[in-house]
Design an enzyme around this catalytic site. Structure first.
Site, PDB file in Angstrom:
ATOM      1  N   ARG A  75      37.022  39.815  34.158  1.00  0.00           N
ATOM      2  CA  ARG A  75      36.859  41.162  33.594  1.00  0.00           C
ATOM      3  C   ARG A  75      37.895  41.349  32.485  1.00  0.00           C
ATOM      4  NH1 ARG A  75      36.818  45.562  38.072  1.00  0.00           N
ATOM      5  NH2 ARG A  75      34.820  44.609  38.578  1.00  0.00           N
ATOM      6  N   ARG A 144      43.618  50.444  36.380  1.00  0.00           N
ATOM      7  CA  ARG A 144      42.591  49.601  35.734  1.00  0.00           C
ATOM      8  C   ARG A 144      42.356  50.057  34.293  1.00  0.00           C
ATOM      9  NH1 ARG A 144      39.120  47.392  39.745  1.00  0.00           N
ATOM     10  NH2 ARG A 144      40.355  46.918  41.595  1.00  0.00           N
ATOM     11  N   LYS A 210      42.215  54.449  38.950  1.00  0.00           N
ATOM     12  CA  LYS A 210      41.347  54.575  37.768  1.00  0.00           C
ATOM     13  C   LYS A 210      41.594  55.867  37.006  1.00  0.00           C
ATOM     14  CE  LYS A 210      37.854  51.641  39.776  1.00  0.00           C
ATOM     15  NZ  LYS A 210      36.454  51.498  40.219  1.00  0.00           N
ATOM     16  N   CYS A 430      24.431  48.719  38.969  1.00  0.00           N
ATOM     17  CA  CYS A 430      25.583  47.819  39.107  1.00  0.00           C
ATOM     18  C   CYS A 430      25.089  46.379  39.112  1.00  0.00           C
ATOM     19  CB  CYS A 430      26.329  48.121  40.389  1.00  0.00           C
ATOM     20  SG  CYS A 430      25.461  47.510  41.847  1.00  0.00           S
ATOM     21  N   CYS A 436      27.645  39.392  43.043  1.00  0.00           N
ATOM     22  CA  CYS A 436      28.546  40.256  43.808  1.00  0.00           C
ATOM     23  C   CYS A 436      28.524  39.900  45.291  1.00  0.00           C
ATOM     24  CB  CYS A 436      28.165  41.729  43.623  1.00  0.00           C
ATOM     25  SG  CYS A 436      29.263  42.782  44.579  1.00  0.00           S
ATOM     26  N   CYS A 475      25.232  48.389  47.085  1.00  0.00           N
ATOM     27  CA  CYS A 475      25.968  48.724  48.302  1.00  0.00           C
ATOM     28  C   CYS A 475      26.692  50.049  48.070  1.00  0.00           C
ATOM     29  CB  CYS A 475      26.950  47.597  48.667  1.00  0.00           C
ATOM     30  SG  CYS A 475      28.518  47.680  47.800  1.00  0.00           S
ATOM     31  N   CYS A 479      29.732  51.176  42.448  1.00  0.00           N
ATOM     32  CA  CYS A 479      30.148  50.730  41.112  1.00  0.00           C
ATOM     33  C   CYS A 479      29.327  51.351  39.985  1.00  0.00           C
ATOM     34  CB  CYS A 479      30.092  49.210  41.033  1.00  0.00           C
ATOM     35  SG  CYS A 479      31.157  48.432  42.252  1.00  0.00           S
TER      36      CYS A 479
HETATM   37 FE1  SRM Z   1      33.187  47.976  41.381  1.00  0.00          FE
HETATM   38  C1  SRM Z   1      34.131  45.991  43.946  1.00  0.00           C
HETATM   39  C2  SRM Z   1      31.617  45.412  39.941  1.00  0.00           C
HETATM   40  C3  SRM Z   1      32.896  49.810  38.576  1.00  0.00           C
HETATM   41  C4  SRM Z   1      33.924  50.817  43.169  1.00  0.00           C
HETATM   42  N1  SRM Z   1      32.992  46.020  41.836  1.00  0.00           N
HETATM   43  C5  SRM Z   1      33.489  45.379  42.937  1.00  0.00           C
HETATM   44  C6  SRM Z   1      33.278  43.868  42.840  1.00  0.00           C
HETATM   45  C7  SRM Z   1      34.486  43.277  42.182  1.00  0.00           C
HETATM   46  C8  SRM Z   1      32.897  43.173  44.163  1.00  0.00           C
HETATM   47  C9  SRM Z   1      34.000  42.550  44.973  1.00  0.00           C
HETATM   48  O1  SRM Z   1      35.011  43.223  45.293  1.00  0.00           O
HETATM   49  O2  SRM Z   1      33.835  41.405  45.351  1.00  0.00           O
HETATM   50  C10 SRM Z   1      32.057  43.859  41.894  1.00  0.00           C
HETATM   51  C11 SRM Z   1      31.865  42.603  41.069  1.00  0.00           C
HETATM   52  C12 SRM Z   1      30.409  42.338  40.843  1.00  0.00           C
HETATM   53  C13 SRM Z   1      30.129  41.291  39.856  1.00  0.00           C
HETATM   54  O3  SRM Z   1      29.541  40.254  40.231  1.00  0.00           O
HETATM   55  O4  SRM Z   1      30.445  41.461  38.682  1.00  0.00           O
HETATM   56  C14 SRM Z   1      32.227  45.160  41.166  1.00  0.00           C
HETATM   57  N2  SRM Z   1      32.515  47.619  39.571  1.00  0.00           N
HETATM   58  C15 SRM Z   1      31.806  46.536  39.181  1.00  0.00           C
HETATM   59  C16 SRM Z   1      31.205  46.717  37.800  1.00  0.00           C
HETATM   60  C17 SRM Z   1      31.155  45.429  36.983  1.00  0.00           C
HETATM   61  C18 SRM Z   1      29.813  47.342  37.962  1.00  0.00           C
HETATM   62  C19 SRM Z   1      28.943  47.331  36.750  1.00  0.00           C
HETATM   63  O5  SRM Z   1      27.787  46.920  36.931  1.00  0.00           O
HETATM   64  O6  SRM Z   1      29.350  47.731  35.676  1.00  0.00           O
HETATM   65  C20 SRM Z   1      32.151  47.796  37.253  1.00  0.00           C
HETATM   66  C21 SRM Z   1      33.372  47.216  36.583  1.00  0.00           C
HETATM   67  C22 SRM Z   1      34.272  48.307  36.104  1.00  0.00           C
HETATM   68  C23 SRM Z   1      35.427  47.841  35.267  1.00  0.00           C
HETATM   69  O7  SRM Z   1      35.200  47.408  34.138  1.00  0.00           O
HETATM   70  O8  SRM Z   1      36.570  47.962  35.709  1.00  0.00           O
HETATM   71  C24 SRM Z   1      32.577  48.484  38.547  1.00  0.00           C
HETATM   72  N3  SRM Z   1      33.466  49.939  40.937  1.00  0.00           N
HETATM   73  C25 SRM Z   1      33.166  50.513  39.743  1.00  0.00           C
HETATM   74  C26 SRM Z   1      33.118  51.937  39.870  1.00  0.00           C
HETATM   75  C27 SRM Z   1      32.750  52.929  38.771  1.00  0.00           C
HETATM   76  C28 SRM Z   1      33.961  53.460  38.069  1.00  0.00           C
HETATM   77  O9  SRM Z   1      35.079  52.998  38.298  1.00  0.00           O
HETATM   78  O10 SRM Z   1      33.786  54.357  37.260  1.00  0.00           O
HETATM   79  C29 SRM Z   1      33.395  52.214  41.202  1.00  0.00           C
HETATM   80  C30 SRM Z   1      33.376  53.619  41.851  1.00  0.00           C
HETATM   81  C31 SRM Z   1      34.537  54.461  41.501  1.00  0.00           C
HETATM   82  C32 SRM Z   1      35.635  54.264  42.487  1.00  0.00           C
HETATM   83  O11 SRM Z   1      36.403  53.314  42.301  1.00  0.00           O
HETATM   84  O12 SRM Z   1      35.707  55.010  43.450  1.00  0.00           O
HETATM   85  C33 SRM Z   1      33.620  50.956  41.857  1.00  0.00           C
HETATM   86  N4  SRM Z   1      33.974  48.331  43.237  1.00  0.00           N
HETATM   87  C34 SRM Z   1      34.138  49.570  43.800  1.00  0.00           C
HETATM   88  C35 SRM Z   1      34.563  49.398  45.160  1.00  0.00           C
HETATM   89  C36 SRM Z   1      34.866  50.546  46.161  1.00  0.00           C
HETATM   90  C37 SRM Z   1      36.273  51.003  46.058  1.00  0.00           C
HETATM   91  C38 SRM Z   1      36.620  52.016  47.121  1.00  0.00           C
HETATM   92  O13 SRM Z   1      37.347  52.935  46.832  1.00  0.00           O
HETATM   93  O14 SRM Z   1      36.203  51.851  48.258  1.00  0.00           O
HETATM   94  C39 SRM Z   1      34.610  48.008  45.409  1.00  0.00           C
HETATM   95  C40 SRM Z   1      34.995  47.326  46.717  1.00  0.00           C
HETATM   96  C41 SRM Z   1      36.467  47.244  46.932  1.00  0.00           C
HETATM   97  O15 SRM Z   1      37.275  47.569  46.070  1.00  0.00           O
HETATM   98  O16 SRM Z   1      36.819  46.849  48.044  1.00  0.00           O
HETATM   99  C42 SRM Z   1      34.229  47.375  44.174  1.00  0.00           C
HETATM  100 FE1  SF4 Z   2      28.659  44.904  44.187  1.00  0.00          FE
HETATM  101 FE2  SF4 Z   2      28.344  47.078  45.636  1.00  0.00          FE
HETATM  102 FE3  SF4 Z   2      29.704  47.186  43.375  1.00  0.00          FE
HETATM  103 FE4  SF4 Z   2      27.119  46.876  43.276  1.00  0.00          FE
HETATM  104  S1  SF4 Z   2      28.176  48.661  44.131  1.00  0.00           S
HETATM  105  S2  SF4 Z   2      28.628  45.666  42.101  1.00  0.00           S
HETATM  106  S3  SF4 Z   2      26.717  45.641  45.058  1.00  0.00           S
HETATM  107  S4  SF4 Z   2      30.320  46.073  45.158  1.00  0.00           S
END
Ligand code: SRM
Ligand code: SF4
Length: 574
Positions: A75, A144, A210, A430, A436, A475, A479
């Site tokens: 990333r 981030r 964030k 997402c 993922c 899930c 994201c």
């Molecule tokens: Fe996310 C985890 C992709 C924005 C909440 N996110 C992941 C992981 C890294 C999976 C992992 O932990 O193994 C995903 C990688 C997938 C892949 O194959 O690329 C992933 N998140 C993404 C992206 C790429 C989604 C997208 O399609 O654009 C976004 C990358 C953002 C960036 O550039 O930094 C992405 N993730 C978000 C957002 C939206 C936002 O931030 O505005 C959220 C919800 C907001 C929040 O944080 O509350 C988000 N991602 C999560 C979470 C849940 C965190 C929590 O508080 O419980 C996880 C899981 C974790 O952290 O354990 C996670």
């Molecule tokens: Fe993966 Fe769940 Fe985030 Fe989608 S919402 S990228 S399935 S961790």
């Protein structure tokens, strides 16, 4: 004798990592395996990478008793979403040379490469740094990528907001020398350990953090989903400061009532000069009071929920040594993007492309990646601004260039979204499968086909121009910020989705659970009658999310005999 508190496992990993070094350097040079050990899998996140495997290939590899097909996702941080033509060209090259021949524009205005094998990881990160981008703190328990509204239509306010978002990003970037040592062959620094991370300390934050900056009336960065956000307040064309909001977040776990999405609370107003200080102090409050025993409860939203927003404001003011002012009036109208050509008030043009699912890829019918590359190559002085809705806006274009760019847009038939329904233009999906590790269901590969099925219904009902926000995630981690979608589908299991309805079109109100574990084929029959009602009964200017709330569809379902999961009800009551 006092009992020792057992911290979350990651706290010990951070403590013994020597400021994020661990054994990463040694493991990278061990090419007998394509994987890294579990501690390193946690540590490498702070450096902007995740170890993954191709989940599509798992069954075949298992059958042939082969190890998983490991690779790494990288990333790339883009503070405020602003990158240059040179950086875009390099992303394109890296995707072709080391990645899966495509790249992803994320929901936080960053780039992502998938499929980088371990032996190419270091070179790829080096090359990213060679064009003045980095990956440190793109992931991990730190601040981030800082987001900022990408559309600079109000030039002065936007310029100030962007500057602040980039200053906050710089200020909160980890100071450890580990990144340079491991990836850029930097000199090993004999650090005076306690000083190496003046803001974070050696255990960094309890969890990811964030920040977003929005310029009303656009809430395109979804500020209510962020731990900390700043809402620019304009007076006489200038930014006079920001409302400060804390405690937003999406991630939740199916079946765990202690986890829930939360919309941020506004705790006050700060001047432009105070903004970086406020960001630092909010981070420090979370560093000191955030939960370090249970990772699922370690986000700032739970600190705010558990102590209250008033407590959080008071604590922040105590750390600041001065008071925040009271919040100032503002209005958001939507959290979507505006597509096509736009002109800002300094006379520059900008063009926002529609990128379905944020995936920059060439297909036999659509040379999106090549077309954008040709624009970048032909115009070295324009910007590529990534949006939080996974699109890209090319920016800072004068009258003469506009015509040349339009020729390339026509040549490659690049999409401004106008040939699509407003529903498709307002969609986020997402990544989910196949990369993922946490996906329970499809998302990016599924949503376009689902919208294909919605489109004729919208046309029949005359709703093709209604920009209903629709979001899908594989899930409940959220994201694609699904809990702020007017219609949302959240993966529950293979081909099963929880359906949520009723978020505010401006991104301020969370949606509610409507039905659980709906099979993919049942989605259209479930939603079509609601769209029919909406077409027939909506009031002037009424958005779909507001309509389903006014009509009480969700409350009716919650009382229905078929609603047997009170978990979500409790979570969403908050
Ligand atoms: Fe996310 C985890 C992709 C924005 C909440 N996110 C992941 C992981 C890294 C999976 C992992 O932990 O193994 C995903 C990688 C997938 C892949 O194959 O690329 C992933 N998140 C993404 C992206 C790429 C989604 C997208 O399609 O654009 C976004 C990358 C953002 C960036 O550039 O930094 C992405 N993730 C978000 C957002 C939206 C936002 O931030 O505005 C959220 C919800 C907001 C929040 O944080 O509350 C988000 N991602 C999560 C979470 C849940 C965190 C929590 O508080 O419980 C996880 C899981 C974790 O952290 O354990 C996670
Ligand atoms: Fe993966 Fe769940 Fe985030 Fe989608 S919402 S990228 S399935 S961790």
């Amino acid at each position: 004798m006092s009992e020792e508190i057992k911290l979350a496992a990651n706290e010990y990993i951070k403590t013994r990592s020597n400021y994020l070094r661990g054994t990463l350097a040694e493991e990278l040079s061990d090419l007998t395996t394509g994987a890294i050990c579990e501690d390193s899998q946690q540590l490498i996140k702070f450096h902007g990478s995740y170890m993954q495997d191709d989940r599509d290939m798992r069954p075949t590899r298992r059958k042939h008793k082969l190890d998983k097909a490991y690779s790494f996702m990288i990333r790339i941080r883009v503070p405020g979403g602003v990158s240059t033509s040179e950086q875009w060209i390099e992303m394109d090259r890296l995707a072709d040379t080391y990645g899966n021949q495509d790249f992803k524009l994320t929901t936080r205005q960053a780039y992502q490469l998938h499929g980088i094998i371990k032996s190419n990881l270091k070179q790829t990160i080096k090359d990213i740094n060679s064009v003045a981008m980095d990956t440190i703190a793109a992931c991990g328990d730190v601040n981030r990528n800082v987001m900022c509204t990408p559309n600079p239509y109000l030039s002065e306010v936007h310029a100030t907001s962007l500057k602040i978002s980039q200053e906050i990003s710089d200020h909160l970037t980890p100071q450890t020398g580990a990144y340079h040592e491991i990836w850029l062959d930097g000199e090993k620094v004999e650090s005076s350990k306690e000083e190496v991370e003046p803001i974070y300390g050696k255990t960094y934050l309890p969890r990811k953090f964030k920040i977003a900056v929005a310029v009303p009336p656009h809430n395109d960065v979804d500020i209510y989903a962020n731990d900390l956000s700043f809402i620019a307040i304009e007076k006489d064309g200038k930014c006079i400061g920001f409302n400060v909001a804390v405690g937003g977040g999406m991630g939740t776990t199916h079946g765990d009532v202690n986890t829930f999405p939360r919309a941020a609370d506004i705790i006050g107003f700060c001047t432009v000069e105070q903004a970086v200080d406020v960001a630092e102090k909010v981070v420090l409050v979370q560093r000191d009071f955030g939960c370090r025993t249970e990772r699922k409860r370690a986000r700032l939203k739970y600190t705010v929920e558990d102590h209250g927003a008033d407590w959080f404001r008071a604590k922040t003011e105590e750390y600041l040594g001065y008071k925040l002012q009271d919040e100032k009036a503002y209005e958001f109208t939507s959290n979507g993007d505006t597509y096509g050509w736009m002109k800002d008030d300094s006379g520059h043009y900008h063009f926002c492309f529609f990128i379905e699912g944020g995936r920059v890829i060439d297909t036999p019918n659509y040379q999106l990646k090549t077309g954008l590359l040709e624009i970048a190559k032909a115009h070295s002085d324009i910007e590529f601004r990534l949006t939080a809705n996974q699109n890209v806006l090319i920016s800072n274009i004068d009258e003469a260039k506009k015509a040349q760019i339009q020729t390339l847009i026509n040549q490659y038939k690049l999409e401004d979204g106008s040939t699509h329904s407003a529903l498709r233009r307002s969609a986020i999906a997402c990544v989910a499968l196949p990369t993922c590790a946490l996906a329970l269901a499809e998302s990016e590969r599924y949503l376009p086909g689902l919208i294909d099925k919605f489109d004729p219904i919208l046309n029949r009902l005359g709703l093709e121009d209604e920009s209903i926000t629709i979001r899908m995630t594989g899930c409940p981690n959220g994201c694609g910020r699904p809990f702020l979608g007017e219609i949302a589908f959240v993966g529950r299991g293979p081909d099963k989705y929880n359906v949520y309805l009723g978020a505010g079109h401006d991104g301020q109100r969370l949606n509610k659970l409507y039905r659980e574990a709906v099979p993919g084929d049942d989605i259209i029959p479930l939603i079509e009658p609601l769209l029919e009602d909406y077409a027939a009964e909506k009031e002037e200017g009424e958005h779909f999310g507001d309509f389903v709330i006014r009509k009480n569809y969700i409350a009716a379902t919650l009382r229905g005999a078929d609603f047997h999961d009170n978990i979500a009800e409790e979570a969403f009551a908050k």
